[in-house]
Each structure stands twice: as C-alpha cells, then as structure tokens.
Design a protein around this motif. Sequence first.
Motif, PDB file in Angstrom:
ATOM      1  N   THR A  57      -6.904  -0.388   0.391  1.00  0.00           N
ATOM      2  CA  THR A  57      -5.711   1.312   0.972  1.00  0.00           C
ATOM      3  C   THR A  57      -4.806   1.515  -1.204  1.00  0.00           C
ATOM      4  N   ALA A  58      -5.457   0.107  -1.621  1.00  0.00           N
ATOM      5  CA  ALA A  58      -4.815   1.135  -3.148  1.00  0.00           C
ATOM      6  C   ALA A  58      -5.429   1.970  -3.809  1.00  0.00           C
ATOM      7  N   LYS A  59      -6.033   2.198  -3.591  1.00  0.00           N
ATOM      8  CA  LYS A  59      -7.299   3.509  -4.227  1.00  0.00           C
ATOM      9  C   LYS A  59      -6.808   4.901  -3.196  1.00  0.00           C
ATOM     10  N   GLN A  85      -2.039  10.517  -4.789  1.00  0.00           N
ATOM     11  CA  GLN A  85      -0.864  10.503  -5.903  1.00  0.00           C
ATOM     12  C   GLN A  85      -1.369  11.530  -6.668  1.00  0.00           C
ATOM     13  N   ARG A  86      -3.191  11.015  -7.209  1.00  0.00           N
ATOM     14  CA  ARG A  86      -3.837  12.144  -8.275  1.00  0.00           C
ATOM     15  C   ARG A  86      -3.840  13.203  -7.543  1.00  0.00           C
ATOM     16  N   TYR A  87      -4.263  13.595  -6.314  1.00  0.00           N
ATOM     17  CA  TYR A  87      -4.109  15.100  -5.831  1.00  0.00           C
ATOM     18  C   TYR A  87      -3.142  15.441  -5.380  1.00  0.00           C
TER      19      TYR A  87
END
Length: 76
Positions: A3-5, A11-13
Amino acid sequence: MKTAKLELAAQRYAEAEQALSAARDDLVVEAVALLRAHRDQPAPTEVDVSRITGWSVEDVRRLLAEADAVGAKPVP
C-alpha cells in the motif's frame, strides 16, 4: 507493504492535480489580462489566445465574459 506504493502514487497524483489547476488558473488570468489590455487593438485577438492556449475561440470569449461578469479585476 504494497500500500505504500499506492499511497505514494495517490499523493503524487493529488499534487499533480493541484499544480495543473494552479497552472490553468494562471493561464486564464493571463489570457483575460492580455485581451483586456488590447481590447481596442487589432492584436492579440481571441484567435491568437485560442491558438496559444489550445482553447476554442468560444471558450476564450466565454472566459472573458465570465471574468467581466464577476468583475474580476485586471492584473497590473
């Protein structure tokens, strides 16, 4: 965890969406300011702004009309 990825990608999105929204707002402000500054001159026209932004001439006219309707102040 896997889930970290996903969380990093989400977040980046979200950050990219915020940056895109801010860039669009800046583009609208600059387009409206340019058109207002040159209303009585032959160029730049809505067609020029349309070509530069990739928006239709109708969209450019609508944005200018909306800015005028809400009384958005010109940017100095």
